[in-house]
Enzyme design. Structure first.
Site, short mmCIF file in Angstrom:
data_model
loop_
_atom_site.label_atom_id
_atom_site.label_comp_id
_atom_site.label_asym_id
_atom_site.label_seq_id
_atom_site.Cartn_x
_atom_site.Cartn_y
_atom_site.Cartn_z
CB SER A 123 19.13 18.82 -8.55
OG SER A 123 18.03 19.67 -8.54
CE1 TYR A 148 23.42 23.32 -8.52
CE2 TYR A 148 21.11 23.26 -9.18
CZ TYR A 148 22.13 22.84 -8.35
OH TYR A 148 21.87 21.93 -7.37
CE LYS A 152 24.07 19.62 -8.33
NZ LYS A 152 25.17 19.21 -7.47
P1 NAD Z 1 25.67 24.46 0.50
O1 NAD Z 1 26.19 25.57 -0.32
O2 NAD Z 1 25.07 24.76 1.82
O3 NAD Z 1 26.82 23.36 0.72
C1 NAD Z 1 27.83 23.14 -0.22
C2 NAD Z 1 29.16 23.18 0.51
O4 NAD Z 1 30.21 22.91 -0.41
C3 NAD Z 1 29.46 24.55 1.14
O5 NAD Z 1 29.82 24.37 2.50
C4 NAD Z 1 30.64 25.09 0.33
O6 NAD Z 1 31.50 25.89 1.12
C5 NAD Z 1 31.29 23.80 -0.14
N1 NAD Z 1 32.05 23.93 -1.39
C6 NAD Z 1 31.66 24.47 -2.57
N2 NAD Z 1 32.64 24.40 -3.46
C7 NAD Z 1 33.70 23.80 -2.85
C8 NAD Z 1 35.03 23.45 -3.25
N3 NAD Z 1 35.48 23.73 -4.47
N4 NAD Z 1 35.82 22.84 -2.36
C9 NAD Z 1 35.38 22.55 -1.12
N5 NAD Z 1 34.16 22.85 -0.67
C10 NAD Z 1 33.32 23.49 -1.54
O7 NAD Z 1 24.62 23.66 -0.41
P2 NAD Z 1 23.58 22.51 0.00
O8 NAD Z 1 22.22 23.08 -0.11
O9 NAD Z 1 24.00 21.82 1.21
O10 NAD Z 1 23.76 21.57 -1.26
C11 NAD Z 1 24.64 20.46 -1.24
C12 NAD Z 1 24.59 19.77 -2.59
O11 NAD Z 1 23.26 19.39 -2.88
C13 NAD Z 1 25.05 20.64 -3.77
O12 NAD Z 1 25.76 19.81 -4.66
C14 NAD Z 1 23.75 21.09 -4.40
O13 NAD Z 1 23.89 21.37 -5.76
C15 NAD Z 1 22.88 19.87 -4.17
N6 NAD Z 1 21.44 20.16 -4.16
C16 NAD Z 1 20.96 21.12 -3.30
C17 NAD Z 1 19.60 21.41 -3.30
C18 NAD Z 1 19.04 22.48 -2.41
O14 NAD Z 1 17.96 22.98 -2.69
N7 NAD Z 1 19.72 22.87 -1.32
C19 NAD Z 1 18.74 20.71 -4.15
C20 NAD Z 1 19.27 19.74 -5.00
C21 NAD Z 1 20.63 19.47 -5.00
C1 WQD Z 2 9.89 26.97 -4.73
C2 WQD Z 2 8.58 27.59 -5.19
C3 WQD Z 2 8.88 29.52 -6.61
C4 WQD Z 2 10.63 32.14 -3.61
C5 WQD Z 2 15.40 25.54 -6.69
C6 WQD Z 2 16.36 25.18 -7.79
C7 WQD Z 2 16.48 23.69 -7.91
C8 WQD Z 2 16.81 23.06 -6.56
C9 WQD Z 2 15.96 23.58 -5.45
C10 WQD Z 2 19.15 22.65 -6.42
C11 WQD Z 2 8.61 28.02 -6.67
C12 WQD Z 2 8.19 29.90 -5.32
C13 WQD Z 2 10.07 31.06 -4.27
C14 WQD Z 2 9.81 33.28 -3.35
C15 WQD Z 2 7.95 32.16 -4.39
N1 WQD Z 2 18.15 23.35 -6.16
N2 WQD Z 2 8.76 31.07 -4.65
N3 WQD Z 2 8.50 33.24 -3.74
O1 WQD Z 2 12.72 26.89 -7.74
O2 WQD Z 2 11.72 24.70 -6.93
O3 WQD Z 2 14.15 24.96 -6.97
O4 WQD Z 2 15.89 25.00 -5.48
O5 WQD Z 2 19.27 21.71 -7.16
O6 WQD Z 2 17.46 23.44 -8.85
O7 WQD Z 2 15.87 25.71 -9.01
O8 WQD Z 2 12.84 26.20 -5.29
O9 WQD Z 2 12.52 27.39 -3.17
O10 WQD Z 2 13.28 28.70 -5.21
O11 WQD Z 2 10.96 27.84 -5.10
O12 WQD Z 2 6.76 32.18 -4.73
O13 WQD Z 2 10.26 34.29 -2.80
O14 WQD Z 2 8.37 28.81 -4.46
O15 WQD Z 2 8.32 30.23 -7.69
O16 WQD Z 2 7.35 27.78 -7.19
P1 WQD Z 2 12.78 25.73 -6.83
P2 WQD Z 2 12.48 27.59 -4.64
#
Ligand code: NAD
Ligand code: WQD
Length: 338
Positions: A123, A148, A152
């Site tokens: 991330s 969290y 990462k």
């Molecule tokens: P998500 O929660 O939709 O998907 C994660 C999946 O993993 C879920 O289906 C959950 O049931 C499964 N899971 C969790 N723990 C498990 C376990 N112990 N065994 C088996 N399955 C398990 O999340 P996502 O948004 O698709 O994110 C996927 C990956 O990307 C995560 O590692 C997350 O940290 C990373 N990521 C997400 C974002 C974002 O904003 N969505 C941003 C950066 C990184």
């Molecule tokens: C985006 C912008 C908020 C909600 C998070 C995690 C990051 C990554 C992605 C996994 C920000 C603003 C939000 C609302 C708002 N996940 N906002 N009103 O914070 O960039 O990142 O998700 O790795 O680790 O921290 O994403 O979508 O929460 O916010 O004004 O109701 O929108 O302040 O500026 P963020 P977000």
């Protein structure tokens, strides 16, 4: 057919990646414990791809279960590891839940598959508030703001150190910026748990009447309109980058470990996102200006030159498509609740 294990494959990004792997000619095996996803996603994937993808319900924290899965699945050529907990706020409340799941799952997988092509979901959170923008992969990794984020950062170190001493283990860590949007079919998308903490799911739920007005967290940042800047990326573009990463690993050119930014390279403010949603959907949004959210950074967007040059990948879908597809998905789940 080359077989790829997708952990977390019924989740948001994982499900979109299953579609793109299928489109690229891979066979997919999904492992998920359904802790943050719905079994119905398998039907949706069948509708999109015309194929029932193999699914194993398994908790990756259970080392015995992972070992016996691996014993029965020695033909897996690559792993894309999405499975993790990802809610920043919850990780502050329950750090051990996050450290346990995100580390045990990773370590169990690497133990069961010591020599494998491995793609890891990292991330942009690892950069914190960068000193200079856009951030490159060489930018400093700042002290994590949450357990969290820490999972990462530490996972990247675990992967790098392990790959360095393990021949046959080659790893790409992908640092996602802000994934939004849904598949063009509107059959899969993000399914937030409870009140969405992320901006775009809150916008779509507000527009459909499930939530009240949007709270814009801060309008006094040092940005053109005062609201915070992020690099939003369409989840389908993000999914395609995973196929590119698997291809790259298959070439044998990854020298044990590499890391790539996945974003568009362009930042948008919160108010620009609200405006883009209104423009691309014709819906009106209500919003209020609220105080800054604790722990938020002012601005971040990625330099994606390395992904373009080495992975041969770049984004194709713009902000309008991100907003339009997110809205189509919200309407779909209103009519077809999960
Ligand atoms: P998500 O929660 O939709 O998907 C994660 C999946 O993993 C879920 O289906 C959950 O049931 C499964 N899971 C969790 N723990 C498990 C376990 N112990 N065994 C088996 N399955 C398990 O999340 P996502 O948004 O698709 O994110 C996927 C990956 O990307 C995560 O590692 C997350 O940290 C990373 N990521 C997400 C974002 C974002 O904003 N969505 C941003 C950066 C990184
Ligand atoms: C985006 C912008 C908020 C909600 C998070 C995690 C990051 C990554 C992605 C996994 C920000 C603003 C939000 C609302 C708002 N996940 N906002 N009103 O914070 O960039 O990142 O998700 O790795 O680790 O921290 O994403 O979508 O929460 O916010 O004004 O109701 O929108 O302040 O500026 P963020 P977000």
């Amino acid at each position: 057919m080359t077989k790829i294990l997708v952990t977390g494959g019924t989740g948001y990004i994982g499900s979109h990646t299953v579609v793109e792997l299928h489109n690229a000619g891979y066979e997919v095996v999904i492992v998920d414990n359904l802790s943050n996803s719905n079994i119905k996603i398998l039907d949706q994937l069948h509708q999109i791809t015309g194929k029932w993808h193999e699914f194993v319900e398994l908790d990756l924290q259970d080392s015995n279960a992972v070992d016996s899965f691996a014993k029965n699945n020695q033909d897996i050529a690559g792993i894309i590891h999405f499975a993790a907990y990802k809610a920043v706020g919850e990780s502050v409340e329950q750090p051990l839940k996050y450290y346990r799941n995100n580390f045990y799952s990773l370590i169990n997988l690497l133990t069961a598959y010591p020599k494998i092509n491995f793609v890891f979901s990292s991330s942009c959170t690892v950069y914190g508030q960068p000193d200079t923008l856009p951030v490159t992969e060489d930018s400093e990794v700042k002290k994590a703001e949450s357990p969290y984020g820490n999972t990462k950062q530490i996972a990247e170190e675990i992967l790098k150190e392990t790959a360095a001493v393990t021949s046959g283990l080659n790893i790409i860590a992908l640092r996602y910026f802000n994934p939004v949007g849904a598949h063009a079919s509107a059959l899969i998308g993000e399914l937030p748990n409870g009140v969405p903490q992320n901006l775009v799911p809150f916008i779509t739920q507000s527009a459909i009447g499930k939530r009240g007005p949007i709270q814009v967290f801060g309008n006094d940042y040092n940005t053109p309109d005062g609201s915070a800047i992020r690099d939003y990326i369409h989840v389908v573009d993000l999914a395609k980058a995973h196929v590119a990463a698997i291809h790259r690993l298959e070439t044998g050119k990854v020298d044990s470990y590499d890391v790539f930014n996945l974003g568009t390279g362009k930042g948008s403010t919160v108010l620009e996102i609200i405006n883009a949603f209104e423009q691309s959907t014709g819906e009106r949004l209500d919003y209020n200006i609220a105080p800054r959210r604790e722990g938020d950074i002012e601005k971040i967007y990625g330099d994606v030159t390395k992904s373009k040059e080495i992975l041969g990948w770049q984004t194709e879908l713009d902000l309008n498509e991100m907003m339009r597809s997110a809205w189509e998905w919200e309407k779909y789940i209103k009519d077809n609740p999960f």
